[in-house]
Design a protein around this motif. Structure first.
Motif, mmCIF file in Angstrom:
data_model
loop_
_atom_site.group_PDB
_atom_site.id
_atom_site.type_symbol
_atom_site.label_atom_id
_atom_site.label_comp_id
_atom_site.label_asym_id
_atom_site.label_seq_id
_atom_site.Cartn_x
_atom_site.Cartn_y
_atom_site.Cartn_z
ATOM 1 N N TYR A 6 0.061 -1.353 -3.048
ATOM 2 C CA TYR A 6 0.788 -2.378 -3.293
ATOM 3 C C TYR A 6 2.142 -2.327 -2.794
ATOM 4 O O TYR A 6 2.677 -1.184 -2.506
ATOM 5 C CB TYR A 6 1.104 -2.340 -4.931
ATOM 6 C CG TYR A 6 -0.119 -2.556 -5.755
ATOM 7 C CD1 TYR A 6 -0.623 -3.831 -6.349
ATOM 8 C CD2 TYR A 6 -0.775 -1.456 -6.284
ATOM 9 C CE1 TYR A 6 -1.881 -4.012 -6.942
ATOM 10 C CE2 TYR A 6 -1.973 -1.637 -7.104
ATOM 11 C CZ TYR A 6 -2.419 -2.993 -7.196
ATOM 12 O OH TYR A 6 -3.433 -3.401 -8.049
ATOM 13 N N VAL A 7 2.709 -3.313 -2.316
ATOM 14 C CA VAL A 7 4.135 -3.485 -1.428
ATOM 15 C C VAL A 7 5.006 -4.117 -2.213
ATOM 16 O O VAL A 7 4.660 -5.461 -2.436
ATOM 17 C CB VAL A 7 3.813 -3.657 -0.013
ATOM 18 C CG1 VAL A 7 5.350 -3.842 0.630
ATOM 19 C CG2 VAL A 7 2.907 -2.864 0.564
ATOM 20 N N GLU A 8 6.239 -3.730 -2.500
ATOM 21 C CA GLU A 8 7.034 -4.502 -3.445
ATOM 22 C C GLU A 8 8.732 -4.443 -2.746
ATOM 23 O O GLU A 8 8.799 -3.451 -2.260
ATOM 24 C CB GLU A 8 7.241 -4.353 -4.624
ATOM 25 C CG GLU A 8 8.176 -4.988 -5.751
ATOM 26 C CD GLU A 8 8.142 -4.463 -6.828
ATOM 27 O OE1 GLU A 8 8.629 -5.399 -7.936
ATOM 28 O OE2 GLU A 8 7.962 -3.344 -7.260
ATOM 29 N N LYS A 9 9.236 -5.722 -2.716
ATOM 30 C CA LYS A 9 10.747 -5.381 -2.229
ATOM 31 C C LYS A 9 11.569 -4.516 -2.981
ATOM 32 O O LYS A 9 11.338 -4.275 -4.217
ATOM 33 C CB LYS A 9 11.284 -6.842 -2.038
ATOM 34 C CG LYS A 9 10.573 -7.752 -0.995
ATOM 35 C CD LYS A 9 11.122 -7.338 0.458
ATOM 36 C CE LYS A 9 10.222 -8.254 1.260
ATOM 37 N NZ LYS A 9 10.003 -7.509 2.565
ATOM 38 N N LYS A 10 12.272 -3.860 -2.502
ATOM 39 C CA LYS A 10 13.305 -3.173 -3.376
ATOM 40 C C LYS A 10 14.256 -3.772 -4.154
ATOM 41 O O LYS A 10 14.399 -5.129 -3.836
ATOM 42 C CB LYS A 10 14.132 -2.224 -2.367
ATOM 43 C CG LYS A 10 13.300 -1.096 -1.807
ATOM 44 C CD LYS A 10 14.145 -0.246 -0.835
ATOM 45 C CE LYS A 10 13.182 0.897 -0.173
ATOM 46 N NZ LYS A 10 13.996 1.904 0.634
ATOM 47 N N PRO A 11 14.714 -3.580 -5.342
ATOM 48 C CA PRO A 11 15.252 -4.270 -6.391
ATOM 49 C C PRO A 11 16.144 -5.276 -5.928
ATOM 50 O O PRO A 11 16.439 -6.377 -6.143
ATOM 51 C CB PRO A 11 15.830 -3.206 -7.413
ATOM 52 C CG PRO A 11 14.878 -2.062 -7.276
ATOM 53 C CD PRO A 11 14.317 -2.059 -5.817
ATOM 54 N N ALA A 12 17.125 -4.812 -4.732
ATOM 55 C CA ALA A 12 18.109 -5.621 -4.445
ATOM 56 C C ALA A 12 17.669 -6.831 -3.579
ATOM 57 O O ALA A 12 18.256 -7.606 -3.079
ATOM 58 C CB ALA A 12 19.354 -4.702 -3.754
ATOM 59 N N LEU A 13 16.603 -6.609 -3.242
ATOM 60 C CA LEU A 13 16.040 -7.823 -2.035
ATOM 61 C C LEU A 13 15.081 -8.476 -2.877
ATOM 62 O O LEU A 13 14.181 -8.933 -1.897
ATOM 63 C CB LEU A 13 15.305 -6.923 -0.705
ATOM 64 C CG LEU A 13 16.487 -6.290 -0.265
ATOM 65 C CD1 LEU A 13 15.914 -5.102 0.575
ATOM 66 C CD2 LEU A 13 17.674 -6.762 0.422
ATOM 67 N N ARG A 14 14.812 -8.682 -4.091
ATOM 68 C CA ARG A 14 13.807 -9.328 -4.527
ATOM 69 C C ARG A 14 13.959 -11.010 -4.797
ATOM 70 O O ARG A 14 13.887 -11.478 -5.828
ATOM 71 C CB ARG A 14 13.229 -8.930 -6.067
ATOM 72 C CG ARG A 14 12.638 -7.183 -5.809
ATOM 73 C CD ARG A 14 12.461 -6.818 -7.130
ATOM 74 N NE ARG A 14 11.707 -5.601 -6.788
ATOM 75 C CZ ARG A 14 11.764 -4.501 -7.617
ATOM 76 N NH1 ARG A 14 12.090 -4.679 -8.994
ATOM 77 N NH2 ARG A 14 11.348 -3.171 -7.404
ATOM 78 N N ASP A 66 11.009 -1.940 1.470
ATOM 79 C CA ASP A 66 9.874 -1.884 0.616
ATOM 80 C C ASP A 66 9.755 -0.922 -0.257
ATOM 81 O O ASP A 66 9.784 0.131 0.452
ATOM 82 C CB ASP A 66 8.701 -2.723 1.450
ATOM 83 C CG ASP A 66 8.667 -4.087 2.115
ATOM 84 O OD1 ASP A 66 9.180 -4.921 1.332
ATOM 85 O OD2 ASP A 66 8.176 -4.138 3.263
ATOM 86 N N ALA A 67 9.154 -0.924 -1.265
ATOM 87 C CA ALA A 67 8.629 0.109 -1.815
ATOM 88 C C ALA A 67 7.010 -0.080 -1.951
ATOM 89 O O ALA A 67 6.519 -1.061 -1.885
ATOM 90 C CB ALA A 67 9.065 0.092 -3.359
ATOM 91 N N VAL A 68 6.432 1.126 -1.690
ATOM 92 C CA VAL A 68 4.883 1.171 -1.438
ATOM 93 C C VAL A 68 4.318 1.875 -2.480
ATOM 94 O O VAL A 68 4.974 3.187 -2.676
ATOM 95 C CB VAL A 68 4.728 1.572 -0.089
ATOM 96 C CG1 VAL A 68 2.912 1.876 -0.056
ATOM 97 C CG2 VAL A 68 5.044 0.983 1.025
ATOM 98 N N TYR A 69 3.439 1.375 -3.232
ATOM 99 C CA TYR A 69 2.756 2.248 -4.463
ATOM 100 C C TYR A 69 1.245 2.306 -3.998
ATOM 101 O O TYR A 69 0.651 1.399 -3.483
ATOM 102 C CB TYR A 69 2.737 1.371 -5.652
ATOM 103 C CG TYR A 69 4.489 0.965 -6.172
ATOM 104 C CD1 TYR A 69 5.226 1.941 -6.529
ATOM 105 C CD2 TYR A 69 4.771 -0.256 -5.943
ATOM 106 C CE1 TYR A 69 6.460 1.508 -6.667
ATOM 107 C CE2 TYR A 69 6.007 -0.787 -6.178
ATOM 108 C CZ TYR A 69 6.879 0.102 -6.487
ATOM 109 O OH TYR A 69 8.151 -0.294 -6.890
ATOM 110 N N ASP A 70 0.624 3.360 -4.652
ATOM 111 C CA ASP A 70 -0.690 3.391 -4.258
ATOM 112 C C ASP A 70 -1.547 2.843 -5.484
ATOM 113 O O ASP A 70 -1.141 1.677 -5.891
ATOM 114 C CB ASP A 70 -1.125 4.977 -4.414
ATOM 115 C CG ASP A 70 -0.929 5.736 -5.912
ATOM 116 O OD1 ASP A 70 -0.248 4.948 -6.504
ATOM 117 O OD2 ASP A 70 -1.117 7.038 -5.837
ATOM 118 N N GLU A 71 -2.769 3.118 -5.654
ATOM 119 C CA GLU A 71 -3.605 2.156 -6.398
ATOM 120 C C GLU A 71 -2.903 2.193 -7.948
ATOM 121 O O GLU A 71 -3.177 1.051 -8.673
ATOM 122 C CB GLU A 71 -4.880 2.925 -6.820
ATOM 123 C CG GLU A 71 -5.623 3.016 -5.416
ATOM 124 C CD GLU A 71 -6.883 3.377 -5.514
ATOM 125 O OE1 GLU A 71 -7.551 3.392 -6.427
ATOM 126 O OE2 GLU A 71 -7.499 3.972 -4.703
#
Length: 169
Positions: A6-14, A66-71
């Motif tokens: 899963y890829v998500e923008k870092k908090p300040a960039l959402r 971006d923040a990257v999370y595994d499963e």
């Protein structure tokens, strides 16, 4: 083996999540919605571990933003709901295709199989009516559908051939 990230923008960039939260609250009148996060989910098959790790940092995400999370990913505290949206089978998925092409060029390997879905984490005590409104707003039934959160065993799609094709005269 299918790998999921899963890829998500870092908090300040959402900005996408903030804009969509504002739309859902103002256009649809869903006042119970208290927060929204948007994650890009990638399922990947056909890559060795080293190539996959390189692709995570160069194709699927930009480490600076971006923040990257595994499963597993950090799920917000209760109450929340999860809605995932993917392209319909047979519908061209440009994000998945572009990622596969980039990995092929980056690593000089055969093009991997990639499935993409956008995952929405909806915060607040939402009713089923609220969720239905959100689904209708986010899912265009001509090109997309609600995706399962279960990880598939394989991304290989097989289709049975019909025994006999009907002829209309």
């Amino acid at each position: 083996m299918v790998r999921r990230i899963y890829v998500e923008k870092k908090p300040a960039l959402r900005q996408e999540a903030a804009g969509l939260l504002n739309e859902l609250k103002s256009f649809l009148g869903i006042t119970a919605l208290t927060g929204l996060r948007v994650l890009n989910r990638y399922d990947v098959e056909g890559l060795d571990e080293e190539t996959f790790r390189r692709a995570v940092q160069t194709v699927f995400s930009e480490p600076q933003v971006d923040a990257v999370y595994d499963e597993t990913f950090p799920v917000p505290e209760y109450p929340h709901r999860i809605l995932a949206v993917e392209a319909l089978p047979g519908q061209f998925d440009q994000r998945a295709d572009s990622a596969a092409q980039c990995i092929q060029l980056m690593a000089g390997v055969d093009r991997p199989l990639i499935a993409y879905a956008k995952v929405y984490l909806l915060g607040g005590r939402l009713t089923e009516e609220d969720l239905d409104k959100i689904r209708r707003y986010l899912i265009n039934p001509v090109e997309s559908r609600e995706a399962s959160m279960d990880k598939p065993a394989t991304l290989v799609r097989t289709h049975e051939a019909p025994d006999r094709v009907a002829v209309i005269q």
